[in-house]
Design an enzyme around this catalytic site. Structure first.
Site, short mmCIF file in Angstrom:
data_model
loop_
_atom_site.label_atom_id
_atom_site.label_comp_id
_atom_site.label_asym_id
_atom_site.label_seq_id
_atom_site.Cartn_x
_atom_site.Cartn_y
_atom_site.Cartn_z
N GLY A 167 47.85 38.99 44.07
CA GLY A 167 47.11 37.77 44.35
C GLY A 167 45.88 37.59 43.48
O GLY A 167 45.54 36.45 43.11
N ASP A 189 33.34 46.76 38.67
CA ASP A 189 33.00 46.68 40.09
C ASP A 189 33.43 47.94 40.82
O ASP A 189 33.01 48.18 41.95
CB ASP A 189 33.67 45.45 40.73
CG ASP A 189 33.19 45.22 42.16
OD1 ASP A 189 31.96 45.11 42.35
OD2 ASP A 189 34.03 45.18 43.07
N ARG A 216 40.74 49.56 40.93
CA ARG A 216 40.25 50.84 41.44
C ARG A 216 39.77 51.67 40.26
O ARG A 216 40.37 51.67 39.18
CB ARG A 216 41.35 51.58 42.20
CG ARG A 216 41.63 51.03 43.60
CD ARG A 216 40.45 51.24 44.53
NE ARG A 216 40.72 50.85 45.91
CZ ARG A 216 40.47 49.64 46.42
NH1 ARG A 216 39.96 48.70 45.62
NH2 ARG A 216 40.73 49.37 47.69
N HIS A 271 31.05 47.76 43.90
CA HIS A 271 32.27 47.46 44.68
C HIS A 271 31.99 46.32 45.67
O HIS A 271 32.23 46.43 46.87
CB HIS A 271 32.75 48.71 45.43
CG HIS A 271 34.23 48.67 45.73
ND1 HIS A 271 34.99 49.81 45.80
CD2 HIS A 271 35.08 47.63 45.98
CE1 HIS A 271 36.25 49.49 46.08
NE2 HIS A 271 36.31 48.17 46.19
N GLU A 302 33.23 57.30 42.56
CA GLU A 302 32.60 56.21 43.31
C GLU A 302 32.11 56.74 44.65
O GLU A 302 32.90 57.35 45.37
CB GLU A 302 33.60 55.07 43.52
CG GLU A 302 32.99 53.82 44.11
CD GLU A 302 33.97 52.66 44.18
OE1 GLU A 302 34.10 52.08 45.29
OE2 GLU A 302 34.60 52.33 43.16
#
Length: 317
Positions: free
Chosen positions: A149, A254, A230, A278, A259
Site C-alpha cells: 500500500g 525513518d 525497516r 520512526h 533502532e
C-alpha cells in the site's frame, strides 16, 4: 466467512489487550462486538501494543479459544517468533497492512525531496554558503523496493514529477503507475544509474540486508536513499561507507539498524543524512486509522464481509 460462523460468534468476547485503548474498544463495539476480559470465553484479540511478542504468546496460552488476532501495525517483524510458533494452527491473523500507506508515502516523499535538495546539510549550516549540488525529482529514475500500500500511494504522489519508477517486489506482476516491475533478484540491475532508491518493504528473511554495498554502488553518483520500511533491509555499514565516500548524495531514514539509533552513531554526523525517529505514521489521525481497520475486521469476524490485512504467515507479512 459463512453466516453460520457469524451467528456462532455473535456475542462472543473480544479482548483489547494489553491496554484497553478507548478508540479500539469503541471500534469493536461499533461493529457489534462484545468487549470482555481475557478469559476462556475470549474468541478475538485486538492487540494494542506496538510490540510484545512474548506477552502476546502468553496471552494466547491463557486464551486457547482465540480464533482471530488483530495486530496494530503493517510491519509484524516484532511478532515474528509468535507468528512462527502459531503457523498452521487455524487462527486468522490480521495487521495494519495498508492502514498507514498514505502518511508513510507522504513521509517518504518528504525525505526524498529533502535529501535531493541537500536540506540535511543546509539545516546544519552556520554560515551562508551557496553551491549547485541539489538535484531534482522531476524526470528522475526512481527505484522503490516493496509493492504494498505504501508503494501504491507513493506512485500516485510521484506522478506530477514525471519520475520513471521501477518497483522491485518478491513476486512477478505489474503494478499500476510503475514503468517496470521486477523481482528482487534483479535489484542491482534496476538500481544501475538510478537517482533515488526508496525502501518501502516489510522485513523478512529475504529482504534483510537486501540493500547492500553492491546495490548502493550501482546507483548513480549523487543518488539518494530513503528508508520508510525497516532498518535492517539496508546494510548500515555499507550505507555509512557510501555516504562518507561521497558516492551517495544523501539519505533520508525513518527507520535504522540498530533502532533506536544510539548516540554517537556515524549516521548522526553524516552531513547529508536526515533521520526521523520512526514517525512516518505518527500523526494525530493514526489512532482513528487503526480504529477503522479494527471495526472492519470485527464485522468480518462476526460474519459480515472479508478480513482486511490478513497476514501471510509463510511470507512473514
Amino acid at each position: 466467512m459463512t453466516d453460520a460462523s457469524g451467528a456462532r460468534r455473535s456475542g462472543t468476547s473480544i479482548a483489547v489487550v494489553p491496554e484497553a485503548a478507548p478508540e479500539l474498544v469503541a471500534a469493536v463495539e461499533r461493529a457489534g462486538g462484545v468487549v470482555g476480559p481475557l478469559d476462556e470465553r475470549t474468541r478475538g484479540i485486538v492487540w494494542s501494543a506496538s510490540s510484545g511478542g512474548d506477552d502476546l504468546a502468553e496471552v494466547l496460552r491463557r486464551a486457547p479459544g482465540v480464533e482471530w488476532v488483530q495486530l496494530p501495525w503493517a510491519g509484524v517483524d516484532g511478532f515474528a517468533d509468535v507468528l512462527a510458533a502459531v503457523r498452521g494452527d487455524g487462527r486468522t491473523w490480521t495487521s495494519g497492512k495498508g492502514v498507514y500507506s498514505r502518511p508513510v508515502a507522504e513521509h517518504a516523499l518528504t525525505l526524498t525531496l529533502a535529501a535531493l535538495r541537500r536540506l540535511p546539510r543546509r539545516a546544519r549550516a552556520v554560515e551562508w554558503r551557496r553551491d549547485e549540488s541539489s538535484r531534482s525529482l522531476f524526470g528522475a529514475d526512481v527505484v522503490v523496493i516493496g509493492a504494498g500500500g505504501i508503494t501504491a500511494a507513493l506512485l500516485r504522489l510521484l506522478v506530477p514529477f514525471g519520475a520513471r519508477v521501477s518497483v522491485v517486489r518478491r513476486r512477478a506482476g505489474d503494478l499500476e503507475g510503475a514503468a517496470r516491475t521486477v523481482t528482487t533478484d534483479r535489484l542491482v540491475e534496476v538500481a544501475a544509474g538510478a537517482g533515488v532508491l526508496i525502501v518501502a518493504a516489510a522485513l523478512t528473511d529475504e529482504t534483510r540486508g537486501l540493500v547492500d554495498a553492491d546495490v548502493l554502488a550501482a546507483l548513480a553518483p549523487g543518488a539518494v536513499v530513503v528508508n520508510v520500511g525497516r532498518g535492517p533491509i539496508i546494510d548500515t555499514d555499507a550505507l555509512v561507507t557510501a555516504l562518507a565516500s561521497g558516492h551517495l548524495g544523501g539519505a533520508g531514514l525513518d527507520v535504522t539498524d540498530p533502532e533506536p539509533l544510539p548516540v554517537g552513531h556515524p549516521l548522526w554526523s553524516a552531513p547529508d543524512c536526515l533521520i526521523t525517529p520512526h514517525v512516518a505514521d505518527a500523526l494525530a489521525t493514526t489512532p482513528a486509522l487503526l480504529a477503522e481497520r479494527v471495526e472492519h475486521n470485527v464485522r468480518a469476524f462476526l460474519g459480515e464481509g472479508e478480513f482486511d490485512g490478513v497476514i501471510d504467515l509463510d511470507a512473514g507479512y
